[in-house]
Write an enzyme that holds these catalytic residues in place. Structure first.
Site, short mmCIF file in Angstrom:
data_model
loop_
_atom_site.label_atom_id
_atom_site.label_comp_id
_atom_site.label_asym_id
_atom_site.label_seq_id
_atom_site.Cartn_x
_atom_site.Cartn_y
_atom_site.Cartn_z
N GLU A 1 57.10 -0.57 17.07
CA GLU A 1 57.03 -1.52 15.96
C GLU A 1 58.07 -1.17 14.91
O GLU A 1 58.05 -0.06 14.36
CB GLU A 1 55.62 -1.51 15.34
CG GLU A 1 55.37 -2.65 14.39
CD GLU A 1 54.17 -2.41 13.49
OE1 GLU A 1 54.09 -3.06 12.44
OE2 GLU A 1 53.34 -1.54 13.83
N GLY B 1 75.59 8.94 5.16
CA GLY B 1 75.03 10.19 5.67
C GLY B 1 74.55 11.17 4.61
O GLY B 1 74.54 12.37 4.85
N ASN C 1 71.50 11.59 3.69
CA ASN C 1 70.31 12.25 4.25
C ASN C 1 70.69 13.29 5.31
O ASN C 1 70.08 14.36 5.37
CB ASN C 1 69.35 11.22 4.83
CG ASN C 1 68.52 10.55 3.74
OD1 ASN C 1 67.63 11.17 3.15
ND2 ASN C 1 68.83 9.30 3.44
N LEU D 1 66.27 -0.55 17.81
CA LEU D 1 66.25 0.17 19.08
C LEU D 1 65.35 -0.53 20.10
O LEU D 1 64.32 -1.11 19.74
CB LEU D 1 65.75 1.60 18.84
CG LEU D 1 66.66 2.42 17.91
CD1 LEU D 1 65.93 3.65 17.39
CD2 LEU D 1 67.95 2.80 18.62
N ASP E 1 60.02 -0.23 11.80
CA ASP E 1 59.57 0.33 10.52
C ASP E 1 58.03 0.43 10.46
O ASP E 1 57.44 0.34 9.39
CB ASP E 1 60.05 -0.52 9.33
CG ASP E 1 61.56 -0.50 9.19
OD1 ASP E 1 62.19 0.48 9.60
OD2 ASP E 1 62.11 -1.49 8.66
N HIS F 1 62.72 5.46 5.61
CA HIS F 1 62.83 4.06 5.18
C HIS F 1 62.60 4.02 3.67
O HIS F 1 61.68 4.65 3.16
CB HIS F 1 61.80 3.19 5.91
CG HIS F 1 61.92 1.75 5.56
ND1 HIS F 1 62.91 0.94 6.08
CD2 HIS F 1 61.19 0.98 4.72
CE1 HIS F 1 62.78 -0.28 5.56
NE2 HIS F 1 61.75 -0.28 4.75
C1 GAR Z 1 68.74 5.44 3.14
O1 GAR Z 1 68.35 4.94 1.88
C2 GAR Z 1 67.70 5.12 4.19
O2 GAR Z 1 66.41 5.18 3.68
C3 GAR Z 1 68.09 3.73 4.59
O3 GAR Z 1 69.49 3.77 4.62
C4 GAR Z 1 69.97 4.68 3.65
C5 GAR Z 1 70.98 5.61 4.30
O4 GAR Z 1 71.58 6.44 3.35
N1 GAR Z 1 67.54 3.40 5.85
C6 GAR Z 1 67.10 2.17 6.17
O5 GAR Z 1 67.16 1.23 5.41
C7 GAR Z 1 66.51 2.05 7.56
N2 GAR Z 1 65.91 0.77 7.76
P1 GAR Z 1 72.44 7.69 3.79
O6 GAR Z 1 73.42 7.21 4.85
O7 GAR Z 1 73.17 8.12 2.55
O8 GAR Z 1 71.51 8.74 4.32
#
Ligand code: GAR
Length: 215
Positions: A143, A12, A14, A93, A145, A109
């Site tokens: 679609e 988490g 982000n 999803l 990603d 992504h």
């Molecule tokens: C991030 O790097 C995000 O871009 C990736 O998962 C990570 C989550 O990090 N998402 C994907 O790969 C989606 N296909 P976080 O939990 O520290 O935010």
């Protein structure tokens, strides 16, 4: 003030960047709830510390994607969100779920989409000999990603980069572009049109989205 529900599966970071950008006043919104498909992940602890309601819906307890997704929809819609933010949410999803939130669901992504959909993006970019990698915030469509791009941050790949070092720099770029995209959405500056184009301040963006260049 817009209401946001954030979906996570992991650390988490982000989510944290968005919580921090709300606290600093950058984003005019509030996180109404954080939903995780996994118990015990650190992102739930971040939500708890920020006083945000936490929802866990364990996908293993459902016998189909459809039933899992409808349980999520019910829990999410109880909060009447304006925006759904996928922040490291690692479940595919259903079309029904995606259509339900069309135009109001963002994902981040770790690649310069349309390159490297799926997993292990950093390793794949290095192995391909690319000179740049990065991350993308996009609207979610059916679609995987593949939805229209809002913001992209290109990152130079250095000669001695490995997947870990590259991932670290991409991750810190993610923490800048995701709050920015959410800021714009919450200020009604960023939108997906019915024809599937992304508009920023009423102007249609190029397919690669707004290019975020780091200092
Ligand atoms: C991030 O790097 C995000 O871009 C990736 O998962 C990570 C989550 O990090 N998402 C994907 O790969 C989606 N296909 P976080 O939990 O520290 O935010």
């Amino acid at each position: 003030e817009k209401s946001i529900v954030v979906l996570i599966s992991g650390s988490g970071s982000n989510l944290q960047a968005i919580i921090d950008a709300i606290a600093s006043g950058q984003i005019n919104g509030r996180v109404a709830a954080v939903l995780s498909n996994k118990e015990g992940v650190y992102g739930l602890e971040r939500a708890r510390q920020a006083g945000i309601p936490q929802i866990v819906i364990n996908h293993h307890l459902f016998d189909s994607r459809e039933s899992f997704d409808s349980a999520m929809m019910e829990a999410i819609d109880a909060h009447h969100p304006d925006l759904i933010v996928l922040a490291g949410f690692m479940r595919i999803l259903t079309a029904d779920f995606v259509r339900h939130y069309q135009g109001r669901m963002l994902n981040i992504h770790p690649s310069l989409l349309p390159k490297y959909k799926g997993l292990h993006t950093h390793q794949r970019a290095i192995e391909a000999g690319d000179s740049q990698h990065g991350c993308t915030v996009h609207f979610v469509t059916e679609e995987l990603d593949g939805g229209p791009t809002a913001i992209q941050a290109p990152i130079d790949i250095l000669t001695n980069d490995d997947a870990d070092s590259l991932q670290q720099r991409v991750h810190s770029a993610e923490h800048q572009i995701y709050p920015l995209a959410v800021e714009w959405f919450c200020a009604d500056r960023l939108a997906l049109t019915v024809s599937g184009a992304v508009q920023l301040d009423g102007a249609t963006l190029a397919p690669e989205g707004y290019q975020f260049i780091q200092e």
